[in-house]
Scaffold this motif. Structure first.
Motif, PDB file in Angstrom:
ATOM      1  N   PRO A   1      -5.215   8.269  -3.843  1.00  0.00           N
ATOM      2  CA  PRO A   1      -4.948   8.860  -5.170  1.00  0.00           C
ATOM      3  C   PRO A   1      -5.125  10.362  -5.226  1.00  0.00           C
ATOM      4  O   PRO A   1      -4.421  11.058  -5.962  1.00  0.00           O
ATOM      5  N   ASP A   2      -6.067  10.899  -4.441  1.00  0.00           N
ATOM      6  CA  ASP A   2      -6.320  12.344  -4.462  1.00  0.00           C
ATOM      7  C   ASP A   2      -5.688  13.025  -3.249  1.00  0.00           C
ATOM      8  O   ASP A   2      -6.255  13.918  -2.643  1.00  0.00           O
TER       9      ASP A   2
ATOM     10  N   ALA B   1       0.860  -1.182   0.000  1.00  0.00           N
ATOM     11  CA  ALA B   1       0.000   0.000   0.000  1.00  0.00           C
ATOM     12  C   ALA B   1       0.898   1.234   0.000  1.00  0.00           C
ATOM     13  O   ALA B   1       1.975   1.220   0.596  1.00  0.00           O
ATOM     14  N   PRO B   2       0.475   2.308  -0.685  1.00  0.00           N
ATOM     15  CA  PRO B   2       1.291   3.535  -0.685  1.00  0.00           C
ATOM     16  C   PRO B   2       1.206   4.246   0.661  1.00  0.00           C
ATOM     17  O   PRO B   2       0.122   4.575   1.137  1.00  0.00           O
ATOM     18  N   ARG B   3       2.355   4.456   1.283  1.00  0.00           N
ATOM     19  CA  ARG B   3       2.402   5.115   2.585  1.00  0.00           C
ATOM     20  C   ARG B   3       3.539   6.131   2.602  1.00  0.00           C
ATOM     21  O   ARG B   3       4.437   6.089   1.771  1.00  0.00           O
TER      22      ARG B   3
END
Length: 369
Positions: free
Chosen positions: A188-189, A138-140
């Motif tokens: 994403p936002d 996951a992007p962190r």
């Protein structure tokens, strides 16, 4: 154990009876009567040694909490009447859940702390994360909060945790009593969201606890293992920012610029470079007023008119001071190449002065994979 303490505090707001919890050694770890905290209770020790799960002793009634294997805690309430027994039954169920949740949260925090400090074997991180319900891929991003003073009571951790109550997306990890890390899951936002979060943390700690902080922000990591890299980057942002951007409380690793390069230069190379740019210690011949003028001149992008306006001096005075710099150092700061060289050299000098000129190069942890 924060959840258990919070639960006991809420109980104290509802009941007049004294209520508390002891661990498997009889030590009071949470109680509505704070004077009993940290003390061993003789009644509790006797109950634990007997192996009983329920007992009425003196003024108190005791019951063992239903926790996971390996955890033994006992809840007590003042009184032995039917109403007190009913309360004790309800409290035991509620506090038992709090203790189990705390056990899971404690193991999760330990794993994340070890990942950040690179104390976990890389091949085991994914399986351990899965067992604790942590999504591995996951992007962190890591946001390191460094406190001006020690947070011995954990109040700063509590404030930040309250700002980010969703334990599925945000993890607040205490590294030590001055460093707290927020591992934030990116969306994403998320444009501008990270800066908003950093400002919110800084402002809340300042408002609620009168605590001054510096915040370093690393680059995004796309799996749990890479969060260690993001953490190192956030720590480096604070170190370099403390050298070259002391007026900024929020520092981004990606915006360190020349400072990041200088920080990884060896002291020997730095001294050789300074001897070439400022031979015979010519920099030391510049007085404080002249150096302040140079600093403002750079801040105004070498614009003489704007520099004069900010310094409240005549333009001829500015020209005189710049000519003075050229005479002493041989560098004409109105020339872009000379200005860049002077700026870089002054940053190198500041770095050496801050480190005492005795560093053996960049810290080892910067070079770890």
């Amino acid at each position: 154990m924060d959840e258990l303490t919070k639960s006991i505090r809420r109980v104290g707001e509802l009941l007049t009876n004294t209520v508390g919890v002891v661990d498997d050694t009889g030590l009071v770890i949470a109680c509505t009567d704070e004077s009993r905290l940290g003390r061993k209770d003789r009644e509790a020790v006797a109950l634990i040694e007997s192996g009983d799960t329920f007992r009425v002793t003196g003024k108190n009634t005791w019951q063992r909490l239903a926790t996971r294997p390996g955890l033994s805690y006992y809840c007590f309430i003042e009184g032995s009447d039917p109403v007190a027994l009913d309360y004790l039954g309800l409290l035991s169920e509620w506090l038992g859940l709090a203790v189990r949740d705390w056990g899971n949260e404690s193991r999760r925090d330990n794993l994340l702390r070890n990942v950040l400090l690179q104390n976990e074997l890389p091949g085991e991180i994914a399986s351990k994360a899965r067992n604790l319900g942590i999504i591995y891929t996951a992007p962190r991003i890591c946001i390191l909060v460094r406190l001006e003073h020690r947070d011995s009571g954990g109040e700063c951790v509590e404030v930040i945790s309250n700002l980010f109550p969703d334990r599925e997306t945000d993890y607040v990890i205490s590294i030590d009593d001055r460093n707290i890390v927020l591992i934030h899951k990116l969306t994403p936002d998320d444009s501008g969201e990270v800066n908003r979060i950093a400002v919110e943390i800084r402002d809340n700690l300042s408002t609620e606890l009168m605590t001054k902080v510096s915040i370093g922000i690393g680059m995004p990591a796309y799996n749990l293992r890479d969060c260690a890299r993001s953490y190192r980057e956030s720590a480096l942002a604070l170190e370099v920012g403390g050298l070259f951007s002391r007026d900024r409380s929020i520092v981004y690793y990606e915006k360190l610029g020349l400072g990041r390069l200088i920080y990884q230069m060896s002291p020997t190379l730095c001294r050789i470079f300074l001897d070439e740019v400022f031979p015979n210690d010519s920099y030391e011949a510049l007085d404080r007023e002249t150096l302040n003028t140079v600093e403002v001149f750079f801040a105004c992008s070498l614009n003489g008119s704007e520099t004069s306006r900010r310094l409240f001096v005549h333009r001829n005075t500015l020209v005189y001071r710049l000519d003075k710099v050229q005479k002493i150092t041989g560098l004409d700061l109105r020339n872009f190449d000379d200005a860049v060289l002077f700026k870089f050299a002054s940053m190198v000098k500041r770095y050496l002065e801050r480190q005492g000129g005795v560093l053996g190069g960049a810290p080892n942890w910067l070079n770890r994979p």
